[in-house]
Design a protein around this motif. Structure first.
Motif, PDB file in Angstrom:
ATOM      1  N   THR A 179      40.156  41.790  73.185  1.00 50.80           N
ATOM      2  CA  THR A 179      39.325  41.168  74.225  1.00 50.80           C
ATOM      3  C   THR A 179      39.208  42.087  75.429  1.00 50.80           C
ATOM      4  O   THR A 179      38.120  42.250  76.006  1.00 50.80           O
ATOM      5  CB  THR A 179      39.931  39.820  74.664  1.00 50.80           C
ATOM      6  OG1 THR A 179      40.008  38.953  73.537  1.00 50.80           O
ATOM      7  CG2 THR A 179      39.063  39.153  75.732  1.00 50.80           C
ATOM      8  N   ALA A 180      40.321  42.702  75.808  1.00 58.01           N
ATOM      9  CA  ALA A 180      40.292  43.639  76.931  1.00 58.01           C
ATOM     10  C   ALA A 180      39.349  44.803  76.631  1.00 58.01           C
ATOM     11  O   ALA A 180      38.589  45.256  77.512  1.00 58.01           O
ATOM     12  CB  ALA A 180      41.697  44.156  77.222  1.00 58.01           C
ATOM     13  N   GLY A 181      39.366  45.293  75.371  1.00 54.85           N
ATOM     14  CA  GLY A 181      38.478  46.389  74.994  1.00 54.85           C
ATOM     15  C   GLY A 181      37.012  45.996  75.055  1.00 54.85           C
ATOM     16  O   GLY A 181      36.168  46.759  75.548  1.00 54.85           O
TER      17      GLY A 181
ATOM     18  N   ARG B 104      36.509  36.179  74.846  1.00 58.38           N
ATOM     19  CA  ARG B 104      37.226  35.393  75.865  1.00 58.38           C
ATOM     20  C   ARG B 104      37.393  33.951  75.391  1.00 58.38           C
ATOM     21  O   ARG B 104      38.442  33.335  75.602  1.00 58.38           O
ATOM     22  CB  ARG B 104      36.460  35.437  77.193  1.00 58.38           C
ATOM     23  CG  ARG B 104      36.664  36.720  77.986  1.00 58.38           C
ATOM     24  CD  ARG B 104      36.148  36.567  79.419  1.00 58.38           C
ATOM     25  NE  ARG B 104      34.707  36.369  79.437  1.00 58.38           N
ATOM     26  CZ  ARG B 104      33.816  37.342  79.569  1.00 58.38           C
ATOM     27  NH1 ARG B 104      34.231  38.594  79.690  1.00 58.38           N
ATOM     28  NH2 ARG B 104      32.521  37.085  79.583  1.00 58.38           N
TER      29      ARG B 104
ATOM     30  N   HIS C  95      40.066  33.921  72.785  1.00 56.34           N
ATOM     31  CA  HIS C  95      41.361  34.113  73.444  1.00 56.34           C
ATOM     32  C   HIS C  95      41.823  32.823  74.113  1.00 56.34           C
ATOM     33  O   HIS C  95      42.969  32.378  73.935  1.00 56.34           O
ATOM     34  CB  HIS C  95      41.250  35.234  74.475  1.00 56.34           C
ATOM     35  CG  HIS C  95      42.428  35.333  75.388  1.00 56.34           C
ATOM     36  ND1 HIS C  95      42.506  34.641  76.588  1.00 56.34           N
ATOM     37  CD2 HIS C  95      43.604  36.016  75.271  1.00 56.34           C
ATOM     38  CE1 HIS C  95      43.655  34.900  77.160  1.00 56.34           C
ATOM     39  NE2 HIS C  95      44.342  35.737  76.400  1.00 56.34           N
TER      40      HIS C  95
ATOM     41  N   THR D  19      31.717  45.941  80.813  1.00 56.95           N
ATOM     42  CA  THR D  19      31.651  46.547  82.153  1.00 56.95           C
ATOM     43  C   THR D  19      30.967  47.909  82.106  1.00 56.95           C
ATOM     44  O   THR D  19      30.138  48.239  82.975  1.00 56.95           O
ATOM     45  CB  THR D  19      33.074  46.695  82.726  1.00 56.95           C
ATOM     46  OG1 THR D  19      33.685  45.400  82.794  1.00 56.95           O
ATOM     47  CG2 THR D  19      33.039  47.285  84.118  1.00 56.95           C
TER      48      THR D  19
ATOM     49  N   LYS E  73      44.297  39.674  72.670  1.00 57.39           N
ATOM     50  CA  LYS E  73      44.244  40.118  74.067  1.00 57.39           C
ATOM     51  C   LYS E  73      43.789  41.566  74.150  1.00 57.39           C
ATOM     52  O   LYS E  73      42.942  41.924  74.994  1.00 57.39           O
ATOM     53  CB  LYS E  73      45.629  39.964  74.722  1.00 57.39           C
ATOM     54  CG  LYS E  73      46.001  38.554  75.138  1.00 57.39           C
ATOM     55  CD  LYS E  73      47.373  38.551  75.788  1.00 57.39           C
ATOM     56  CE  LYS E  73      47.777  37.141  76.207  1.00 57.39           C
ATOM     57  NZ  LYS E  73      46.943  36.632  77.315  1.00 57.39           N
ATOM     58  N   GLN E  74      44.372  42.405  73.300  1.00 53.58           N
ATOM     59  CA  GLN E  74      44.017  43.819  73.324  1.00 53.58           C
ATOM     60  C   GLN E  74      42.547  44.033  72.981  1.00 53.58           C
ATOM     61  O   GLN E  74      41.834  44.793  73.656  1.00 53.58           O
ATOM     62  CB  GLN E  74      44.907  44.597  72.348  1.00 53.58           C
ATOM     63  CG  GLN E  74      46.375  44.625  72.755  1.00 53.58           C
ATOM     64  CD  GLN E  74      47.261  45.251  71.696  1.00 53.58           C
ATOM     65  OE1 GLN E  74      46.846  45.441  70.548  1.00 53.58           O
ATOM     66  NE2 GLN E  74      48.493  45.572  72.076  1.00 53.58           N
TER      67      GLN E  74
ATOM     68  N   MET F  86      35.732  43.526  76.860  1.00 51.00           N
ATOM     69  CA  MET F  86      35.374  43.302  78.262  1.00 51.00           C
ATOM     70  C   MET F  86      35.134  44.638  78.976  1.00 51.00           C
ATOM     71  O   MET F  86      34.235  44.757  79.819  1.00 51.00           O
ATOM     72  CB  MET F  86      36.478  42.509  78.958  1.00 51.00           C
ATOM     73  CG  MET F  86      36.596  41.067  78.472  1.00 51.00           C
ATOM     74  SD  MET F  86      38.024  40.179  79.174  1.00 51.00           S
ATOM     75  CE  MET F  86      37.562  40.135  80.908  1.00 51.00           C
ATOM     76  N   ALA F  87      35.949  45.649  78.618  1.00 53.28           N
ATOM     77  CA  ALA F  87      35.750  46.974  79.209  1.00 53.28           C
ATOM     78  C   ALA F  87      34.401  47.547  78.774  1.00 53.28           C
ATOM     79  O   ALA F  87      33.692  48.179  79.574  1.00 53.28           O
ATOM     80  CB  ALA F  87      36.883  47.904  78.790  1.00 53.28           C
TER      81      ALA F  87
ATOM     82  N   ALA G 191      31.855  39.877  74.620  1.00 53.79           N
ATOM     83  CA  ALA G 191      32.958  39.615  75.548  1.00 53.79           C
ATOM     84  C   ALA G 191      33.142  38.116  75.752  1.00 53.79           C
ATOM     85  O   ALA G 191      34.267  37.613  75.825  1.00 53.79           O
ATOM     86  CB  ALA G 191      32.695  40.312  76.880  1.00 53.79           C
TER      87      ALA G 191
END
Length: 226
Positions: free
Chosen positions: A47-49, A119, A122, A55, A44-45, A51-52, A115
Motif C-alpha cells: 500500500t505504501a508503494g 488503502r 488495508h 504521489t 502495508k508495504q 501510494m508513493a 491507491a
C-alpha cells in the motif's frame, strides 16, 4: 487489479488450509490471526508503494501542467514582441506537453484508483483483525466449555459404571444370604431329634438333687442349734 487478487487468494488459501487442519479451534484462531498479521505487514508495504506511485504520478502531472503554462506564457510574450515564429515554436512545445499530459493524467488516475483500493483493503484487513481478536476470546471460551463438558461426560460414565457395580454387588449379596439361609436350614434338618422323656427325666433329677441338699442343710442347722 492483479496485486489485490493475489492478496485475496493468499488470505483465502490460509483460511482453507487452517480449516482443513483444524483440530483445536483455540490454537487455529491464534495461528490464523498470526497469518493475517503477517499478511497485513505485506499489505502495508504494498500500500505504501502504491501510494508513493500515486504521489509521483500526480507530481508529474503538476510539473507538466506548470510547463504547459510556462510555454503558453512564452508564446504570449513572443507575440507581444512581434516574434510570431518564436510564438509558434512555444505553442508547438505546449502541444507536445499537452499530449504528454494526457498520458500522465491517465497514469495518475490509475495510480489514484489503485491507491484507494489498497488503502481500502488495508483498512478492512485491520478492522477484520480487530474483530477476529474479539471473536477469538469467544471461540476459546466455547472450546474450554466443550472440554469441561467432555470431562463431565467422562465422570458421568464412571458414575454409571459404579452404579452398575453396586447393582452387581447387591445381587451377589442377596445370593450369599440365600446360600447362608439354605446352609442354616440344612444344619437344622441334620440335627439329632430331641428326646422329650429324657429331657423331663433330667429336669426331675435336678429337682431331687436340690431337695436333698435342702434336707441336709436343715439337719445341720438343727444340730448347731441355729
Amino acid at each position: 487489479m492483479g496485486m489485490l487478487d493475489r492478496f485475496a487468494d493468499i488470505i483465502k488459501a490460509n483460511i482453507n488450509e487452517l480449516l482443513d487442519k483444524a483440530e483445536d479451534p483455540a490454537k487455529m484462531v491464534d495461528q490464523y490471526l498470526r497469518d493475517l498479521s503477517e499478511s497485513l505487514v505485506e499489505v502495508k508495504q504494498e500500500t505504501a508503494g502504491v501510494m508513493a506511485e500515486e504521489t509521483r504520478t500526480q507530481r508529474l502531472v503538476e510539473e507538466n501542467e506548470a510547463e504547459i503554462a510556462k510555454y503558453d506564457d512564452l508564446a504570449r510574450r513572443a507575440l507581444k514582441a512581434g516574434n510570431e515564429d518564436d510564438a509558434r515554436t512555444f505553442l508547438a512545445k505546449k502541444q507536445q506537453l499537452a499530449a504528454k499530459g494526457e498520458s500522465l493524467k491517465q497514469a495518475a488516475d490509475a495510480a489514484h484508483d489503485n491507491a484507494g483500493k489498497m488503502r481500502e483493503m488495508h483498512d478492512k484487513l485491520v478492522s477484520d483483525i480487530e474483530t477476529l481478536k474479539g471473536r477469538r476470546e469467544a471461540i476459546k471460551a466455547k472450546v474450554a466449555v466443550a472440554k469441561t463438558q467432555d470431562k463431565v461426560n467422562a465422570v458421568s460414565s464412571a458414575g454409571d459404571s459404579a452404579a452398575a457395580a453396586m447393582s452387581a454387588f447387591d445381587r451377589m449379596e442377596a445370593k450369599a444370604d440365600e446360600m447362608l439361609d439354605r446352609a442354616n436350614a440344612m444344619s437344622e434338618l441334620n440335627a439329632e431329634p430331641v428326646d422329650s422323656a429324657a429331657e423331663l427325666e433330667k429336669k426331675y433329677a435336678e429337682a431331687g438333687s436340690t431337695a436333698a441338699v435342702d434336707d441336709e442343710l436343715a439337719r445341720l442347722k438343727q444340730e448347731m442349734g441355729l
